[in-house]
Structure formats: structure tokens, C-alpha cells
Design a protein around this motif. Sequence first.
Motif, PDB file in Angstrom:
ATOM      1  N   GLY A  60      -8.620  -8.932  18.170  1.00 15.17           N
ATOM      2  CA  GLY A  60      -8.743  -7.577  17.657  1.00 15.17           C
ATOM      3  C   GLY A  60      -8.694  -7.478  16.149  1.00 15.17           C
ATOM      4  N   MET A  61      -8.288  -8.533  15.463  1.00 14.98           N
ATOM      5  CA  MET A  61      -8.246  -8.507  13.999  1.00 14.98           C
ATOM      6  C   MET A  61      -9.663  -8.412  13.442  1.00 14.98           C
ATOM      7  N   GLN A  62      -9.828  -7.679  12.363  1.00 15.72           N
ATOM      8  CA  GLN A  62     -11.141  -7.495  11.757  1.00 15.72           C
ATOM      9  C   GLN A  62     -11.168  -8.089  10.354  1.00 15.72           C
ATOM     10  N   LEU A  63     -12.133  -8.958  10.113  1.00 13.87           N
ATOM     11  CA  LEU A  63     -12.332  -9.567   8.805  1.00 13.87           C
ATOM     12  C   LEU A  63     -13.593  -8.992   8.167  1.00 13.87           C
ATOM     13  N   LYS A  64     -13.648  -9.028   6.854  1.00 15.26           N
ATOM     14  CA  LYS A  64     -14.792  -8.439   6.151  1.00 15.26           C
ATOM     15  C   LYS A  64     -15.481  -9.476   5.276  1.00 15.26           C
ATOM     16  N   VAL A  65     -16.796  -9.582   5.435  1.00 18.41           N
ATOM     17  CA  VAL A  65     -17.612 -10.415   4.562  1.00 18.41           C
ATOM     18  C   VAL A  65     -18.384  -9.459   3.652  1.00 18.41           C
ATOM     19  N   SER A  66     -17.994  -9.381   2.396  1.00 21.90           N
ATOM     20  CA  SER A  66     -18.581  -8.410   1.475  1.00 21.90           C
ATOM     21  C   SER A  66     -20.056  -8.714   1.203  1.00 21.90           C
ATOM     22  N   GLY A  67     -20.859  -7.637   1.180  1.00 20.52           N
ATOM     23  CA  GLY A  67     -22.255  -7.752   0.777  1.00 20.52           C
ATOM     24  C   GLY A  67     -23.195  -8.328   1.798  1.00 20.52           C
ATOM     25  N   LYS A  68     -22.737  -8.511   3.049  1.00 24.94           N
ATOM     26  CA  LYS A  68     -23.607  -9.081   4.073  1.00 24.94           C
ATOM     27  C   LYS A  68     -23.978  -8.066   5.148  1.00 24.94           C
ATOM     28  N   ALA A  83      -4.084  -9.280   7.166  1.00 24.78           N
ATOM     29  CA  ALA A  83      -4.925  -8.726   8.234  1.00 24.78           C
ATOM     30  C   ALA A  83      -6.344  -8.478   7.765  1.00 24.78           C
ATOM     31  N   PHE A  84      -6.552  -8.339   6.447  1.00 30.31           N
ATOM     32  CA  PHE A  84      -7.873  -8.028   5.917  1.00 30.31           C
ATOM     33  C   PHE A  84      -8.363  -9.044   4.900  1.00 30.31           C
ATOM     34  N   SER A 128      -5.356   5.409   6.012  1.00 30.36           N
ATOM     35  CA  SER A 128      -5.934   6.598   6.636  1.00 30.36           C
ATOM     36  C   SER A 128      -6.624   6.284   7.953  1.00 30.36           C
ATOM     37  N   ASP A 129      -6.823   5.008   8.238  1.00 26.61           N
ATOM     38  CA  ASP A 129      -7.456   4.575   9.496  1.00 26.61           C
ATOM     39  C   ASP A 129      -6.367   4.059  10.435  1.00 26.61           C
ATOM     40  N   PRO A 130      -6.151   4.715  11.589  1.00 26.45           N
ATOM     41  CA  PRO A 130      -5.053   4.315  12.498  1.00 26.45           C
ATOM     42  C   PRO A 130      -5.088   2.842  12.900  1.00 26.45           C
ATOM     43  N   ASP A 131      -6.288   2.304  13.192  1.00 29.02           N
ATOM     44  CA  ASP A 131      -6.390   0.900  13.601  1.00 29.02           C
ATOM     45  C   ASP A 131      -6.048  -0.039  12.450  1.00 29.02           C
ATOM     46  N   LYS A 132      -6.606   0.232  11.270  1.00 27.98           N
ATOM     47  CA  LYS A 132      -6.323  -0.608  10.100  1.00 27.98           C
ATOM     48  C   LYS A 132      -4.850  -0.514   9.725  1.00 27.98           C
ATOM     49  N   PHE A 170       0.813  -1.207   0.000  1.00 33.64           N
ATOM     50  CA  PHE A 170       0.000   0.000   0.000  1.00 33.64           C
ATOM     51  C   PHE A 170       0.855   1.269   0.000  1.00 33.64           C
ATOM     52  N   TYR A 171       1.990   1.216   0.719  1.00 33.66           N
ATOM     53  CA  TYR A 171       2.858   2.397   0.763  1.00 33.66           C
ATOM     54  C   TYR A 171       3.476   2.668  -0.611  1.00 33.66           C
TER      55      TYR A 171
END
Length: 373
Positions: A225-233, A72-73, A57-61, A5-6
Motif C-alpha cells: 500500500g505504500m506509494q512512491l513517486k518518480v518525478s517527471g515520469k 513513506a514518500f 491534507s490527504d487522509p491516506d498520505k 510536517f506538523y
Amino acid sequence: MKEDFYDILGISKNATAAEIKKAYRKKAIEYHPDKNPGDAKAEEMFKKAAEAYEVLSDPDKKARYDQYGHQAFEGGGFGGGGMNMEDIFSQFGDIFGSAFGGGGFGGGFSGFGGGQRRVKGSNLRIRVKLTLEEIANGVDKKIKVKRKKVAQGTTYKTCTTCNGQGQVTRIQNTILGRMQTATTCSTCGGTGQIIDKKPVNADAQGMLLTEETVSIKIPAGVVDGMQLKVSGKGNEAPGGNGIPGDLLVAIEEQPHPTLQREGDNLHYDLYISFSEAVLGTSKEIDTVTGKVRIKIEPGTQSGKILRLRKKGVPSINSYGTGDLLVHVNVWTPKSLSKEQKDFFESMRTDDHFQPKPEKEDKSFFEKVKDMFS
């Protein structure tokens, strides 16, 4: 392998929030669809820059990304694998200011999406509790989620205020001349659609709260504390042209009764009696894959660490599996019978009972050093 990303934004890991925002704006303007019509490569770069900015841009992410990278994502296919245009235009419109016709993302989006704004439904957040065994082995979870969906029988029609554009353009005369601004339509909330018909049990937007069972595949090695994403749910968007939000899954690690986690390694405190330390024994201990029996050699010293290779937790970054460190503690009895006291008294000066540390009997600091090497 996904790009860093950097590197995408052309910044260092020590970049400030202002520098990250500035770098993203520069990239987004450079590759904006309005400036590069029909250019698939520019569109792809536009999406990559937005995805990088969403995380950095999100400190936690950003903290999770710095520690675990893309895993992580993205563990187990949880979204994050490229944003769509609707996400970008709805989330980051303020970044552009007046770069495109004074209307922020309004001008750019109309050129890309046929003139009508697609609104994304709101995200939902849940917390999932996992045992250490589930974390070490990976698990499929079925979770009941309450999410808003368009009620059956609901129909929409084009908003007459904005003519389906989702935005209202205003021209004002100022001392600098005529200025054009675009704001979200207050009648339809930016969807370009208003209610035509809806069932009596639906809310004002034609939505109904429903319960749905969602299958979540959680990869091995996730951390608390890790956050996962399920798209569209997540919640659906009102109107006939919206896209659903996402379901964000926060991991909560439950404490284990006998094992302590430290990164990918596990620790186990094993207590043995004085006689077991002298004569040797075998003990059954817990691991994340079941119980195993280990051998304790005669003459084992208190504080000795036995390392069971690859009996820890798999790395979320696929760097292998950690170890299980068994800390041997010799339990000294606090009360003795007269016969037992007489025995140990007779052994007080016996040569076999005198401390004689050998080279392999490492000091406390050497053991700590070995643990982290």
C-alpha cells in the motif's frame, strides 16, 4: 534531517482537516512571494508549508506519514524532497481565496513566473507487485509505462484570448462595487499556448501516447500500500512551457508460500515428528536471503519459538532489521500400527513420558509477550 510536517504548520498530530487547512493558509500568506519579493528564506518556507499541506491534507498520505515518517514518500529518491512553485500554484490556488488581488493564485503567480502560468501534466499511477525477497533486499524494476508526450513536429503559438497569461481577468459591477476575478482561460486550458501545427497522428492538444521503459529503484523495507513517486515520469503538459507530471508507484506485496510478515519480523511454521522432538534433529528452512539449517535440540516442546536475529525485513526508517521467528510444532500421528500402539501403551505410565514443565518452558501467553517485546 527533514523538518516534521506538523512542526512546519505549527499544529498537533490530532489537528482536524479544517485546522490543517487554516494553518497552511496562514503560513502560505505569510511567506507568499508577492509579500516577500527576493526573499529566498521566505520562498523556502513557502515551499515547505505547501509540501506539508500536500501530505497532511490527504487522509491516506497522512496515515502513511504518521506511521513511517518522511520515508513513506522519499525511499530511494522518489520525489517529495521539496515542491516547486509550479506545483504549488497549480494545486493549491483555492486555499488563498482573494488574499492576493481577488484572483486567487493568479495574482501571486504572475509576479513570480514572469506573467505566464506553467501547467503541470497529469500524474500516472501504476501498481508494482513485489515478492517478499524483493521487499527484504530492495530491487530495481524496469516498468513499461504508457505516457503522453508532445508529438514530434508539434508547434504552439501564444493564445490570443489570454495573451499567453493562461487566465482571463473579468471586472464586474456589484452592489459592493467593482470586483475583479481571474479564471482559467477556456481556449488554452491555462497553458497560455494553442496549437499552431501538429502531425496527423497527434490528438487535439498535440500529444501522442508513447510507451517508455522507466527504471524504478525500490528501497528495502517497503510495505503493502505504500506509494512512491518518480518525478517527471507522468504525462507531459501540452504547450511549450509545461512541466511533466509524476509517476506514482503503489506497492503490492505478494504472499510468500512459507513466510508470514508482521511488520519487520517474519514467521515460519516448522513441523517436526514426535521422534524428532524426542531425539533432536536439524532442519532446513526458508529465509528471505536463502535457505538455512537450524538445530532442534532433543526434548524440544511443541510451541517453542526459535528466534533468528536479523533474518527478517529491514526497517524502511533505517531502524535495523527484524527477526525470523520459527514456531516449532510437534506433529502427533493419527494412526499407528499395533506394534507402535503397544509401545506407547507401555510408555503411558513411564516417568520419562510424564509432563514436567520447567521454568524455561514458558506458557502460551508468555511466548506471545516475548514475541512483541
